[in-house]
Design a protein around this motif. Structure first.
Motif, PDB file in Angstrom:
ATOM      1  N   ARG A   8      44.572  24.798 -18.656  1.00 37.59           N
ATOM      2  CA  ARG A   8      45.898  25.344 -18.959  1.00 37.59           C
ATOM      3  C   ARG A   8      46.969  24.537 -18.239  1.00 37.59           C
ATOM      4  O   ARG A   8      46.884  24.314 -17.033  1.00 37.59           O
ATOM      5  CB  ARG A   8      45.983  26.808 -18.523  1.00 37.59           C
ATOM      6  N   ASN A   9      47.958  24.110 -19.000  1.00 34.48           N
ATOM      7  CA  ASN A   9      49.077  23.373 -18.439  1.00 34.48           C
ATOM      8  C   ASN A   9      50.273  24.309 -18.328  1.00 34.48           C
ATOM      9  O   ASN A   9      50.682  24.917 -19.303  1.00 34.48           O
ATOM     10  CB  ASN A   9      49.426  22.189 -19.353  1.00 34.48           C
ATOM     11  N   SER A  10      50.838  24.417 -17.134  1.00 36.33           N
ATOM     12  CA  SER A  10      52.040  25.222 -16.926  1.00 36.33           C
ATOM     13  C   SER A  10      53.197  24.291 -16.611  1.00 36.33           C
ATOM     14  O   SER A  10      53.281  23.748 -15.508  1.00 36.33           O
ATOM     15  CB  SER A  10      51.836  26.212 -15.783  1.00 36.33           C
ATOM     16  N   ARG A  11      54.076  24.106 -17.578  1.00 35.01           N
ATOM     17  CA  ARG A  11      55.252  23.258 -17.346  1.00 35.01           C
ATOM     18  C   ARG A  11      56.201  23.915 -16.362  1.00 35.01           C
ATOM     19  O   ARG A  11      56.828  23.239 -15.553  1.00 35.01           O
ATOM     20  CB  ARG A  11      55.949  22.959 -18.667  1.00 35.01           C
ATOM     21  N   SER A  12      56.331  25.242 -16.431  1.00 38.52           N
ATOM     22  CA  SER A  12      57.264  25.926 -15.534  1.00 38.52           C
ATOM     23  C   SER A  12      56.820  25.829 -14.074  1.00 38.52           C
ATOM     24  O   SER A  12      57.651  25.722 -13.179  1.00 38.52           O
ATOM     25  CB  SER A  12      57.426  27.393 -15.942  1.00 38.52           C
ATOM     26  N   GLU A  13      55.518  25.847 -13.841  1.00 37.93           N
ATOM     27  CA  GLU A  13      54.990  25.718 -12.478  1.00 37.93           C
ATOM     28  C   GLU A  13      54.674  24.266 -12.130  1.00 37.93           C
ATOM     29  O   GLU A  13      54.346  23.983 -10.984  1.00 37.93           O
ATOM     30  CB  GLU A  13      53.714  26.550 -12.322  1.00 37.93           C
ATOM     31  N   ALA A  14      54.715  23.384 -13.134  1.00 37.31           N
ATOM     32  CA  ALA A  14      54.381  21.962 -12.970  1.00 37.31           C
ATOM     33  C   ALA A  14      52.982  21.794 -12.388  1.00 37.31           C
ATOM     34  O   ALA A  14      52.763  21.021 -11.470  1.00 37.31           O
ATOM     35  CB  ALA A  14      55.429  21.244 -12.122  1.00 37.31           C
ATOM     36  N   ARG A  15      52.033  22.539 -12.979  1.00 39.72           N
ATOM     37  CA  ARG A  15      50.650  22.499 -12.501  1.00 39.72           C
ATOM     38  C   ARG A  15      49.684  22.553 -13.678  1.00 39.72           C
ATOM     39  O   ARG A  15      49.964  23.172 -14.698  1.00 39.72           O
ATOM     40  CB  ARG A  15      50.375  23.666 -11.567  1.00 39.72           C
ATOM     41  N   LEU A  16      48.541  21.900 -13.483  1.00 39.37           N
ATOM     42  CA  LEU A  16      47.437  21.969 -14.428  1.00 39.37           C
ATOM     43  C   LEU A  16      46.360  22.833 -13.788  1.00 39.37           C
ATOM     44  O   LEU A  16      45.987  22.615 -12.629  1.00 39.37           O
ATOM     45  CB  LEU A  16      46.889  20.560 -14.709  1.00 39.37           C
ATOM     46  N   PHE A  17      45.884  23.829 -14.531  1.00 42.47           N
ATOM     47  CA  PHE A  17      44.849  24.740 -14.041  1.00 42.47           C
ATOM     48  C   PHE A  17      43.568  24.492 -14.814  1.00 42.47           C
ATOM     49  O   PHE A  17      43.583  24.409 -16.048  1.00 42.47           O
ATOM     50  CB  PHE A  17      45.289  26.197 -14.229  1.00 42.47           C
ATOM     51  N   LEU A  18      42.453  24.382 -14.080  1.00 48.27           N
ATOM     52  CA  LEU A  18      41.145  24.146 -14.693  1.00 48.27           C
ATOM     53  C   LEU A  18      40.141  25.138 -14.124  1.00 48.27           C
ATOM     54  O   LEU A  18      40.193  25.462 -12.931  1.00 48.27           O
ATOM     55  CB  LEU A  18      40.654  22.728 -14.390  1.00 48.27           C
ATOM     56  N   GLU A  19      39.224  25.580 -14.975  1.00 48.83           N
ATOM     57  CA  GLU A  19      38.162  26.466 -14.522  1.00 48.83           C
ATOM     58  C   GLU A  19      36.876  26.074 -15.243  1.00 48.83           C
ATOM     59  O   GLU A  19      36.862  25.894 -16.451  1.00 48.83           O
ATOM     60  CB  GLU A  19      38.507  27.919 -14.825  1.00 48.83           C
TER      61      GLU A  19
END
Length: 98
Positions: A8-19
């Motif tokens: 999941r890419n969060s542009r608002s948080e400027a973070r990429l989340f992986l699980e």
């Protein structure tokens, strides 16, 4: 290494989340991803000590699956690096998810 079950890419948080299916979770800032680009040009620049500072406002714009990893396209136009899944797992910090 297998692909993560969640990406999941969060542009608002400027973070990429992986699980991953084994429970491993990572989060990586867009600036860290850009600064750690594994393309040959960026690797050569780092070896020469000629790396620039990554703008903290850089954003991950697009993700293209490549089987063994992902090609990431950034807001500064850089799109050469393919990030293998294992590299992303090592690069990211363990996410604290409740």
């Amino acid at each position: 290494m297998d692909a993560p079950s969640t990406l999941r890419n969060s542009r608002s948080e400027a973070r990429l989340f992986l699980e991953w299916a084994d429970g491993g979770r990572r989060e990586i800032s867009h600036a860290r991803l850009r600064g750690a680009c594994p393309c040959s040009q960026c690797k050569a620049a780092r070896l020469r000590g000629a790396i620039g500072v990554v703008d903290h406002d850089v954003r991950l714009e697009r993700i293209a699956l490549q089987g063994y990893g992902v090609q990431l396209v950034f807001s500064d136009g850089h799109e050469r690096g393919i990030y293998p899944w294992e590299y992303l797992r090592e690069l990211g910090s363990a996410a604290l998810c409740s």
